[in-house]
Design a protein around this motif. Structure first.
Motif: not given
Lengths: 293, 352
Positions: A125-126, A163-166, A236-237
């Protein structure tokens, strides 16, 4: 009958009661751990959620009646639905390609799919934060290519979270679909082709229906994991895209509102269980086994 | 016209040659069986004919047209797979209808033709069953109906009876034979079962190590095998090794060490005087004969109407004899001879 008692291949403790006892005995260690580490805290959670002076249902009513909280529920389900849809659309062709590869290439690409699972979600995630920054490599590439003049905002909004979760959840979609496609007898595809079907017809009428259980498994995995996702949407959110798990964290750590946090957790748990019940109808082991034949 | 002609068709897998350049013609309406042990190249030849496998060399013609580079779906073939390859998510009706739906046959005609095909394989009333609920024999017949309903130019079958038990296999063999006689269609059938080949085929091509060793009617192959391999593959056989003593006029005489009298018989092509060869004496050609070779019966196998007797000759040779159980000699000391017109002298082959 003594002959039956001495029948070969029958375990010594052949009576149903003894078999049931043996099963219980085998389940005991796992049961103890589960009870102490999961069921007891869960019961305590229920207890906490009902400990407000205003009544047992008060925290639930507060959560469900407030617009801010409702937006959190909406966000959570919205992310789960979109992430599930996107991972399926991206994952299916990937799984199909994997299933069609020669063994050597397949091992390599499978490794590429699995590798992210070995790296901490936090690290991944970072990494996305660095990539999606206002002046990060993605925005610079977009500007250099002339697709856009001004940097796009990819971070601290829905786009970033999605984007991150996908990315994090894609392997959970690819693997079940890949397994389902692999179980399909290649002779079925040849039979379809021999009967005169063009490729797209073989795909639509044979390959896709026979891999649907894999798709259903993938959808369930991704959807359930999305519902409880924390790190990725939190980083990210940011403050504008709060999900249920972030809300729980906030209620506990910032506001010390334990009953509310417990109620939110119970709602998340109920949502998950309800979905599992629905998915279970499609994913019973017998039904899955019946497809491969 | 659906004559199939393989012209020098071959196939290599890396450095392994699965099929040597092969010429073969299957006549319009002919039922040809490719018979051979596993690894003999019979399935490779069939798969090339279906178009699932491109040949490494040679051309394939159907009805005079070169179809070598044609995709399977444009070949109008009906294929019955080894494990049937029925679509497990469809009913019997939908499986059979598949090829017609792809061809956009109108609903009414489609229903009529599927019904007809199901009647032909005696499965009317099964149309709405899901395929996984059927027995092996029923699935086999669905596969047959699915392949036939599209009126294919060629029918290809890859060991379709392998999974059935013996009794059912015999029934289905006769059924397939009857269907073929009623409506002859160019058919290539792959099996390793000699009985199956004999029951159904107009012609049999025996394959070994990627080559067709001999092609002909079942009777040709049984009575006039080209070599010891074919003799052993079709029917029971006694093979006696020796050297060719004389050769001429389509006949040969073999001298076998340990057997007092020379063995005369039909000469197979490829024999040379003085060369090593083998005499084929079919078990049913052996019979008691006064003044013949003396032998001892060391084993008797009761097969019902027939009995198989293991004989040991004075020179130590072992021969199997088959006769009607009722006519089997009672005592163990016998004198035997054979029908000289039923003996073949065959060139030796090195068994793989």
């Amino acid at each position: 009958m003594s002959a039956a008692q001495n029948a070969p291949g029958k375990p010594a403790s052949g009576t149903p009661a003894a078999a049931a006892f043996a099963t219980l005995f085998l389940l005991l260690p796992a049961g103890l751990v589960l009870g102490a580490a999961f069921l007891l805290p869960l019961a305590r959670l229920f207890g906490l959620s009902g400990s407000m002076p205003a009544g047992v249902l008060a925290p639930y009513l507060e959560l469900l009646g407030d617009d801010v909280y409702r937006k959190v529920f909406f966000n959570t389900v919205f992310f789960a639905i979109v992430v599930t849809a996107v991972t399926l659309v991206l994952g299916y062709p990937l799984a199909l390609a994997l299933a069609r590869m020669r063994a050597g290439w397949r091992a390599l690409f499978l490794l590429a799919v699995l590798m992210p699972l070995w790296i901490s979600v936090l690290v991944r995630t970072f990494s996305w934060m660095l990539l999606l920054e206002r002046n990060g490599p993605i925005n610079r590439a977009l500007i250099a290519s002339g697709l856009t003049d001004t940097p796009m905002s990819l971070l601290f909004n829905k786009t970033g979270v999605l984007i991150g979760m996908v990315h994090v959840l894609l392997p959970y979609a690819v693997l079940p679909i890949f397994g389902a496609i692999l179980r399909i007898d290649p002779a079925l595809l040849r039979a379809s082709e021999g009967l005169g079907a063009p490729r797209h017809v073989t795909f639509r009428r044979v390959l896709l229906p026979l891999s649907m259980r894999g798709v259903a498994t993938a959808a369930t995995f991704v959807f359930l994991l999305s519902l409880g996702f924390f790190i990725t949407p939190a980083l990210l959110g940011g403050a504008s895209e709060i999900t249920l798990s972030m809300l729980v964290e906030n209620l506990v750590n910032e506001r010390l509102a334990w009953p509310l946090a417990a109620a939110a957790s119970v709602i998340l748990l109920a949502l998950t269980l309800a979905l599992l019940a629905v998915a279970g109808r499609f994913l019973s082991p017998a039904a899955v086994a019946g497809v491969g034949r | 016209m659906s004559t199939v002609r393989f012209a020098g068709v071959s196939r290599r897998f890396l450095e392994i040659t699965a099929l040597h350049p092969t010429d073969l013609e299957v006549r319009d309406g002919e039922f040809l069986t490719l018979l051979g042990p596993s690894g003999s190249g019979k399935t490779t030849l069939l798969t090339i004919c279906a178009g699932y496998l491109p040949p490494s060399g040679g051309r394939l013609f159907v009805g005079g047209r070169d179809v070598t580079d044609l995709a399977p779906r444009h070949r109008n073939i009906g294929m019955v797979f080894q494990n049937y390859a029925l679509f497990p998510h469809m009913t019997v009706f939908e499986n059979v209808a598949y090829g017609l739906r792809v061809r956009r046959v109108a609903a009414q005609e489609l229903a009529r033709r599927v019904g007809e095909a199901l009647r032909m394989v005696q499965l009317d009333g099964f149309a709405d069953r899901p395929v996984p609920m059927l027995s092996g024999g029923q699935q086999q017949r669905v596969a047959l109906a699915r392949a036939m309903v599209i009126e294919p130019d060629i029918l290809l079958m890859d060991e379709p009876l392998g999974a059935l038990d013996r009794q059912l296999r015999k029934e289905v063999q006769l059924e397939i034979r009857r269907m073929h006689v009623a409506r002859p269609r160019t058919t290539i059938y792959v099996t390793h079962d000699q009985e199956e080949a004999l029951v159904m085929s107009d012609r049999i091509a025996v394959m070994r190590a990627g080559r067709i060793v001999q092609a002909g009617s079942g009777r040709d192959l049984y009575e006039r095998p080209a070599d010891a391999f074919v003799a052993r593959f079709l029917g029971e056989s006694n093979l006696v090794a020796g050297t060719v003593q004389s050769l001429g006029d389509g006949r040969a005489v073999l001298a076998a060490p340990g057997i007092a009298r020379p063995i005369a018989g039909r000469a197979a092509p490829g024999l040379a005087a003085g060369a090593r060869a083998a005499a084929l004496i079919r078990p049913e050609a052996l019979r008691p004969e006064a003044g013949g070779l003396s032998a001892r019966i060391v084993e008797r196998v009761y097969l019902g109407e027939l009995a198989a007797l293991r004989l040991v000759l004075e020179g130590g040779h072992e021969l199997w004899c088959r006769c009607f159980s009722a006519a089997a000699p009672g005592e163990d000391k016998v004198e035997i001879g054979w029908d000289a017109t039923a003996v073949s002298i065959l060139p030796e082959v090195n068994e793989p």
